[in-house]
Scaffold this active site. Structure first.
Site, PDB file in Angstrom:
ATOM      1  N   SER A  61      87.157  29.834  76.048  1.00 40.07           N
ATOM      2  CA  SER A  61      86.999  29.316  77.084  1.00 40.07           C
ATOM      3  C   SER A  61      86.993  28.114  77.355  1.00 40.07           C
ATOM      4  O   SER A  61      86.255  27.723  76.465  1.00 40.07           O
ATOM      5  CB  SER A  61      85.738  29.858  78.237  1.00 40.07           C
ATOM      6  OG  SER A  61      86.483  29.895  79.778  1.00 40.07           O
ATOM      7  N   GLU A  62      88.030  27.339  78.355  1.00 38.37           N
ATOM      8  CA  GLU A  62      88.179  25.578  78.028  1.00 38.37           C
ATOM      9  C   GLU A  62      87.396  24.709  78.435  1.00 38.37           C
ATOM     10  O   GLU A  62      86.681  24.027  77.820  1.00 38.37           O
ATOM     11  CB  GLU A  62      89.237  25.304  77.956  1.00 38.37           C
ATOM     12  CG  GLU A  62      89.817  24.957  80.238  1.00 38.37           C
ATOM     13  CD  GLU A  62      89.956  26.268  80.436  1.00 38.37           C
ATOM     14  OE1 GLU A  62      89.845  27.569  79.632  1.00 38.37           O
ATOM     15  OE2 GLU A  62      90.972  26.519  81.481  1.00 38.37           O
ATOM     16  N   ASN A  63      86.576  25.694  79.089  1.00 35.27           N
ATOM     17  CA  ASN A  63      84.464  24.768  79.469  1.00 35.27           C
ATOM     18  C   ASN A  63      83.787  25.160  77.990  1.00 35.27           C
ATOM     19  O   ASN A  63      82.829  23.309  78.390  1.00 35.27           O
ATOM     20  CB  ASN A  63      84.288  25.385  80.609  1.00 35.27           C
ATOM     21  CG  ASN A  63      83.739  26.985  80.285  1.00 35.27           C
ATOM     22  OD1 ASN A  63      84.830  27.464  79.791  1.00 35.27           O
ATOM     23  ND2 ASN A  63      82.510  27.273  80.177  1.00 35.27           N
TER      24      ASN A  63
ATOM     25  N   SER B 196      86.836  21.141  72.709  1.00 36.58           N
ATOM     26  CA  SER B 196      87.782  22.421  72.902  1.00 36.58           C
ATOM     27  C   SER B 196      88.981  22.697  73.689  1.00 36.58           C
ATOM     28  O   SER B 196      90.398  23.338  72.759  1.00 36.58           O
ATOM     29  CB  SER B 196      87.060  23.358  74.018  1.00 36.58           C
ATOM     30  OG  SER B 196      87.741  23.798  75.053  1.00 36.58           O
TER      31      SER B 196
END
Lengths: 203, 229
Positions: A46-48, A88
């Site tokens: 998840s890119e966060n 990320s």
């Protein structure tokens, strides 16, 4: 019958390989997360800032600092890690993410994707989509086949502003699975209900 | 000279109109709630704000957005922020939308002394308009660093030197912004003693932090509460 959302998700999952890393976008692709078979050993990114997203939390497990990129509460699996946004996106841009599944507004025969704005009407912003489509090894678009007005979202040329040029490998809709192939979309699989419908430039 | 301040308003007393402000957080996760609230009471305007979402769902930075204190915004995502989308569609605010990976890397570059970098992200889209293109294995566009006068970030734990530890996924853009601002103001839920955060557990070394204070009354809002059915 056209495919249900769950069938679409299962078709996407069939494209994954064992032990791969996967980023799942907001909207339709989030259903994929709920249907991943545990034996595939998939690491969901998840890119966060999470690698190793798990299932939904119980009421007791809910944490405001543990959310996915859609700002929904999640859990993590064993072996997960947290990191900052630069690391990320380094995972994404550096080609370390095997599959990215995104929603779409339009996809065309050249593999162009539009999914971040409708000029004058709607701005969602691109978020991480432009990085994901350029950096992931495989880009899968999961979307409804038609607009609300019934127009196919598979096109000869995207009319909306692009998210990425020549980036899409596969499109999964309720009508089937299609891959951009020079001047048309190649049919990989067709849902039963798709026969005799105008699906766009599909052969 | 101590880095410890007593409150957000004290730590931000020299923030003034026309300055550039970075604000950490992903949606409402990990935002500097005390600092944002303090700015709503300050007489500042024409701010340039660099933040992934500029608040969301009427909360966070939306509080200063609706006070018309923001002249220009850099962000990557507007979905979930109807106040910002409305201002954008009415052309009442200047917004530069930046792909999220490019956004975080421009901030990191700003803090790390990198004067520019080439990335394939955005090539062939509106984002590449007017930018230098260079072909490596494929075409890439030149992106330039972002810096700010102030950064406001939140961490779970911090010590008097400014060493920080973030909880779960609340880290996101905050360490990057801390590096890229002249004055980084950190609010923490727990202000601990030097040495309480083990050196190998420091997520952001205190050299990047100028001011730190213990925050209060955290809401830690959840945007989409999804639980197992």
């Amino acid at each position: 019958m056209s495919w249900t959302k769950e069938q679409m998700a299962d078709e996407v999952i069939k494209l994954f390989i064992k032990n791969c890393s996967v980023n799942l976008g907001i909207g339709l692709p989030s259903i994929v997360a709920e249907r991943l078979p545990p034996d595939l050993n998939i690491m969901v990114h998840s890119e966060n800032g999470i690698l190793g997203v798990g299932e939904r939390p119980t009421e007791n497990e809910v944490s405001p600092t543990l959310i996915n990129a859609g700002k929904e509460t999640v859990t993590i699996i064993k072996g997960a890690s947290y990191f900052d946004s630069s690391l990320s996106f380094g995972m994404i841009r550096g080609g370390h993410i095997d599959f990215s599944v995104l929603g779409g507004m339009e996809v065309d025969v050249a593999g162009n994707l539009a999914n971040w704005m409708i000029p004058g009407k709607k701005v969602t912003g691109m978020g991480g989509a432009m990085d994901l489509v350029n950096g992931s090894k495989n880009v899968i678009v999961m979307m409804n086949h038609f607009t609300k007005k019934g127009i196919p979202k598979l096109k000869d040329h995207c009319e909306l502003p692009l998210t990425g040029a020549a980036v899409v490998n596969m499109v999964v809709t309720e009508m089937g699975m299609f891959s951009p192939d020079k001047n048309k979309f190649k049919i990989i699989k067709l849902a039963e209900g798709a026969k005799n419908l105008d699906l766009g430039p599909v052969e | 000279m101590t880095k410890i301040y007593q409150s957000a308003s004290e730590a931000l007393s020299d923030l003034s109109s026309g300055m550039t402000l970075m604000s950490g957080g992903f949606g409402l996760c990990g935002i500097a709630e005390n600092c944002i609230d303090a700015i709503t009471f300050m007489d500042v305007k024409d701010l340039t704000v660099i933040s992934n979402n500029i608040g969301n769902a009427g909360k966070g930075l939306v509080k200063i957005l609706v006070q018309n204190k923001i002249k220009k915004a850099y962000c990557s995502y507007v979905g979930g922020n109807p106040d910002l989308e409305k201002l954008m569609l009415a052309d009442e605010i200047e917004v530069e939308l930046v792909p999220q990976g490019t956004f975080s890397e421009r901030i990191r570059a700003g803090g790390m002394g990198i004067r520019g970098f080439y990335t394939p992200t955005g090539f062939g889209t509106k984002i590449s308009e007017g930018k230098e293109v260079k072909v490596f294995d494929r075409p890439c566009i030149l992106e330039l660093p972002l810096r700010a006068d102030f950064a406001i970030i939140k961490a779970q734990k911090g010590d008097p030197y400014g060493n920080l530890w973030f909880k779960e996924a609340a880290r996101n853009f905050s360490p990057l912004m801390a590096m890229a601002a002249d004055i980084t103001v950190v609010e923490v839920e727990e202000l601990v003693e030097l040495g309480d955060i083990a050196p190998e557990d420091v997520h952001l070394p205190g050299i990047f932090v100028q001011r730190i204070f213990k925050g209060k009354d955290y809401k830690n809002d959840i945007e989409y509460r999804k639980v197992k059915s």
